[in-house]
Design an enzyme around this catalytic site. Structure first.
Site, PDB file in Angstrom:
ATOM      1  N   ALA A  68       0.660  -1.243   0.217  1.00 51.35           N
ATOM      2  CA  ALA A  68      -0.015   0.000   0.086  1.00 51.35           C
ATOM      3  C   ALA A  68       0.766   1.258  -0.082  1.00 51.35           C
ATOM      4  O   ALA A  68       2.255   1.094   0.311  1.00 51.35           O
ATOM      5  CB  ALA A  68      -0.916  -0.023   1.176  1.00 51.35           C
ATOM      6  N   GLU A 114      -0.197  -9.424  -1.219  1.00 51.00           N
ATOM      7  CA  GLU A 114      -1.618  -9.935  -0.851  1.00 51.00           C
ATOM      8  C   GLU A 114      -2.210  -9.998  -2.381  1.00 51.00           C
ATOM      9  O   GLU A 114      -3.132 -10.769  -2.498  1.00 51.00           O
ATOM     10  CB  GLU A 114      -2.273  -9.017  -0.004  1.00 51.00           C
ATOM     11  CG  GLU A 114      -1.780  -9.255   1.463  1.00 51.00           C
ATOM     12  CD  GLU A 114      -2.444  -8.034   2.449  1.00 51.00           C
ATOM     13  OE1 GLU A 114      -2.046  -6.970   1.937  1.00 51.00           O
ATOM     14  OE2 GLU A 114      -2.824  -8.513   3.335  1.00 51.00           O
TER      15      GLU A 114
END
Ligand code: DAK
Length: 260
Positions: A68, A114
């Protein structure tokens, strides 16, 4: 596909195959909300397009994704404002019904890992480095990392990587079953496209049902764990340690965690 995409390159290198390339090299392909939204929109369009039978997701030849966007997350107000949009994009990736092949070179970290784990097949280069470094920022994985890494690696290894934030290489990723195969770094794109070609030649209906069935085997018990992960992630959102971890990264210093 709309030409307004900024963070994603889109092409169709072979019939029935769509390739989505994460394209923020200056930020190591960090998954800011804009990038995730574009990824979700491209997948929505691919879902609706009968001509598209397999999608390759890649970060290009140098890096997959560094997770992120730390800058975006460091601003609590922005992070809160975009949280729903970010989660909706992740859901779109998760719900995509056609085969997803990840082509991974270089760092594949945090949300990047992820994202790779949400893909159905992972082709990694021998230069790939995997990890869930969120703990170094006073956080934990937020898009299924605690669950999918454990399912892939087993508890002992997943604990080591989730608790320490240490990275691991392609050989270990292959040995533990995190990735489907490892090839020389400069062969990743070609091999991913070759596999995508093999897949795209099969019956779309059979592919959809095969994907659903294999997923069920690996994800049937996942929902409960995801809920737990979400609650723990939310608890940490307002912690001083998280603020400190993010600030320390941006200021290029060692964090001073206080346990608050
Ligand atoms: N975000 C923003 N910028 C990043 C970044 C990131 N994740 N990673 C790197 N950059 C930026 C750096 O700040 C630097 O910017 P400038 O200083 O040049 O302006 C530039 O990219 C180059 O970085 P480095 O100088 O550090 O490059 P190196 O090649 O030396 O190192 C690295 C590459 C990837 C090993 C290193 O940059 C690194 O450790 N990056 C941080 C990795 C990390 O901590 N990732 C985890 C982020 S947390 C959720 C879903 C998912 C998530 C959360 C919630 N929900 C659905 C609720 C996911 C969370 C995460 O992934």
């Amino acid at each position: 596909m709309p030409s307004s995409f900024q963070d994603l390159l889109i092409d169709s290198p072979a019939p029935h195959i769509l390739r989505l390339t994460l394209n923020r090299p200056e930020a190591r392909n960090a998954l800011r909300v804009q990038l995730l939204a574009e990824l979700a929109e491209a997948l929505r369009q691919a879902e609706a397009d009968d001509q598209m039978r397999c999608v390759v997701v890649t970060g290009g030849p140098k890096i997959f994704a560094a997770g992120a966007d730390v800058r975006e997350m460091a601003d609590v107000a922005t992070a809160a404002a975009v949280s729903e949009q970010r989660q909706a994009s992740w859901r779109t990736v998760h719900d995509f019904s056609k085969p997803l092949v990840a082509a991974v070179n270089g760092y594949c970290l945090g949300g990047g890992n992820e994202l790779a784990m949400l893909c159905d097949v992972i082709v990694a280069g021998d230069d790939a480095q995997f990890g869930q470094p969120e703990i170094k920022l006073g956080m934990i994985p937020g898009a299924g990392g605690t669950q999918r890494l454990t399912a892939a690696l087993g508890k002992a290894k997943a604990m080591k990587f989730v608790l320490s934030g240490e990275f691991f290489g392609a050989a270990e990723a292959l040995a533990t079953g995190l990735v489907s195969e490892v090839v020389a770094a400069d062969k990743v794109q070609a091999r991913a496209l070759e596999l995508a070609g093999l897949i795209a030649a099969k019956s779309p209906l059979a592919l959809r049902l095969a994907k659903e069935a294999v997923r069920h085997a690996s994800e049937a018990k996942l929902a409960e764990g995801m809920l737990l992960e979400r609650q723990a992630f939310n608890v940490l959102l307002t912690s001083d340690d998280r603020r400190e971890g993010l600030a320390a990264f941006l200021e290029k210093r060692t964090p001073n965690f206080k346990g608050r």
